[in-house]
Design an enzyme around this catalytic site. Structure first.
Site, PDB file in Angstrom:
ATOM      1  N   LEU A  58      40.505  38.210  36.202  1.00 42.70           N
ATOM      2  CA  LEU A  58      40.575  39.603  36.619  1.00 42.70           C
ATOM      3  C   LEU A  58      41.634  40.387  35.843  1.00 42.70           C
ATOM      4  CD1 LEU A  58      39.548  41.753  38.620  1.00 42.70           C
ATOM      5  CD2 LEU A  58      41.332  40.994  40.205  1.00 42.70           C
ATOM      6  N   GLY A  59      42.847  39.815  35.701  1.00 43.01           N
ATOM      7  CA  GLY A  59      43.915  40.540  35.016  1.00 43.01           C
ATOM      8  C   GLY A  59      43.554  40.877  33.581  1.00 43.01           C
ATOM      9  N   ASP A  60      42.962  39.917  32.877  1.00 48.59           N
ATOM     10  CA  ASP A  60      42.543  40.169  31.496  1.00 48.59           C
ATOM     11  C   ASP A  60      41.491  41.270  31.435  1.00 48.59           C
ATOM     12  OD1 ASP A  60      43.967  38.129  29.860  1.00 48.59           O
ATOM     13  OD2 ASP A  60      42.937  36.752  31.202  1.00 48.59           O
ATOM     14  N   ALA A  61      40.518  41.214  32.349  1.00 49.20           N
ATOM     15  CA  ALA A  61      39.448  42.200  32.335  1.00 49.20           C
ATOM     16  C   ALA A  61      39.978  43.595  32.638  1.00 49.20           C
ATOM     17  CB  ALA A  61      38.366  41.809  33.341  1.00 49.20           C
ATOM     18  N   GLY A 116      41.886  44.815  29.579  1.00 52.30           N
ATOM     19  CA  GLY A 116      40.940  45.152  28.532  1.00 52.30           C
ATOM     20  C   GLY A 116      40.199  46.440  28.823  1.00 52.30           C
TER      21      GLY A 116
END
Length: 397
Positions: free
Chosen positions: A167-170, A173
């Site tokens: 979730l954090g990466d998405a 991004g």
């Protein structure tokens, strides 16, 4: 190419997920995304998400869709020179290295802006480009913890949990892609590019609703509450007679009255304990027990049909199998099937959001390493056969 960004060229130099997810979003909407990968093995995402018996990543074809793969060793001066030559012909550069890495490679913003003043430099990191934590290594999971989502996710009697996706990466991004498009829009007025600074923890923090003022002004600290939000009722998952799990969200007064009619319990809407939003929140547990006892005697299909007919928001918790079989997913083409040399045909989520006049599209799945070397090095940059051969022999590309 189609899509609103079909006149934009993006260089993607990041690896793993946050930066590449930004590139995926831009590519979905038509941007030409040239992904620069290490000649020795490429983005580690090529090995992530393996699923037997295929032995190849089923994640890579999704996150690298619509991208052109070229090999380039950014640690070598010759590779850095290739990046500078590409920057002169590009609109956006996306990177997610630790702060200072591009500068050590002679690819800092000042150097790149001197080559192309219109360049938008998108920088995705754990903690941002400034501040005492900036030099730290940052992964999406750490950003989720620092941004606050981990503390409030899970059951109250257990340690913090996580969602089943990165979730954090998405989120970082997504914010990076959002920032890139805003910077491109501003460039139309100013004529100049700028830096987009997307930090993982700040991207998570942006979604934390009223968590901060609740603590400082109200003295209330959000905690883990499982499948419910405190004082919002009824809005929970409920069991059914056939073993399915159904989510019902009927916390608004009018919707709750419609739910009681379906239940044959109109008396609940008149009961002072449940008549208002505040009262239902104060008696959340006992109300959920009443609804759960009722749903336990119903099969999920007729139960959901009755709720939908009455205008009560409800639904089952979907698995991948449910999505692939669902008529609504099919009617809206929420899932597309993309040709793939190894898998034949690969299902994946379609482009969002949908634009009526200039829609994006999934044009191809994630490519093989270096699949577009000739197109970019010889075609776009016009490098001679001699130079390309020398770069290849030296392991730069």
């Amino acid at each position: 190419m189609t899509g609103p960004l079909s006149d934009i060229r993006v260089l993607e130099t990041g690896t793993l997920l946050a930066g590449p997810f930004c590139g995926q979003l831009l590519g979905d909407h038509g941007a030409e995304v040239i992904k620069l990968e290490d000649p020795g093995g490429g983005d580690p995402m090529r090995q992530w998400g393996r699923e037997r018996p295929y032995g190849k990543s089923l994640w890579w074809p999704v996150v690298a869709r619509n991208k052109k793969s070229v090999t380039c060793d950014l640690r070598r001066p010759e590779g850095q020179e290739l990046v500078r030559e590409l920057v002169a012909r590009s609109d956006v550069l996306v990177e997610n290295f630790r702060p200072g890495t591009l500068e050590r490679w002679g690819l800092g913003h000042d150097r790149l802006a001197a080559i192309n003043p219109r360049l938008v430099l998108v920088r995705v990191t754990g903690y941002g480009q400034s501040g005492p934590y900036a030099p730290r290594a940052g992964f999406g999971s750490i950003g989720e913890a620092m941004g606050g989502i981990r503390h409030i996710t899970g059951e109250p009697d257990r340690p913090p949990s996580r969602t089943g996706v990165s979730l954090g990466d998405a989120l970082a991004g997504t914010m990076a892609a959002y920032g890139a498009v805003m910077a491109l829009h501003a460039r139309e007025r100013t004529g100049s590019g700028q830096i987009v600074d997307s930090a993982l923890y700040e991207a998570v923090l942006a979604y934390m609703e009223s968590l901060l003022p609740e603590w400082e002004i109200g003295g209330y600290r959000r905690e883990r509450t499982g499948p419910v939000l405190p004082n919002v009722a009824p809005s929970n998952v409920y069991p059914t007679a056939d073993g399915a799990v159904v989510l019902i969200a009927a916390n608004q007064d009018g919707v709750f009255r419609r739910l009681t009619e379906v239940m044959g319990r109109e008396d609940l809407a008149a009961d002072p304990r449940y008549a208002t939003h505040g009262a239902r929140g104060a008696h959340q547990t006992e109300l959920d027990d009443i609804i759960g006892d009722w749903t336990s005697g119903q099969d999920s299909v007729p139960l959901l049909q009755a709720l939908h007919t009455a205008g009560v928001p409800a639904g089952k918790t979907f698995t991948a199998a449910d999505m692939l079989a669902d008529p609504h997913f099919a009617a809206r083409e929420a899932i597309v099937r993309v040709p793939h040399p190894d898998f034949g045909e690969l299902p994946m989520q379609n482009v969002v959001p949908r634009l009526s006049a200039t829609p994006g599209a999934v044009r191809w799945a994630g490519p093989e390493l270096g699949a577009h070397n000739d197109e970019v090095w010889r075609g776009l940059l016009g490098l001679s056969d001699e130079r390309v051969g020398k770069l290849a022999a030296e392991g730069v590309i």
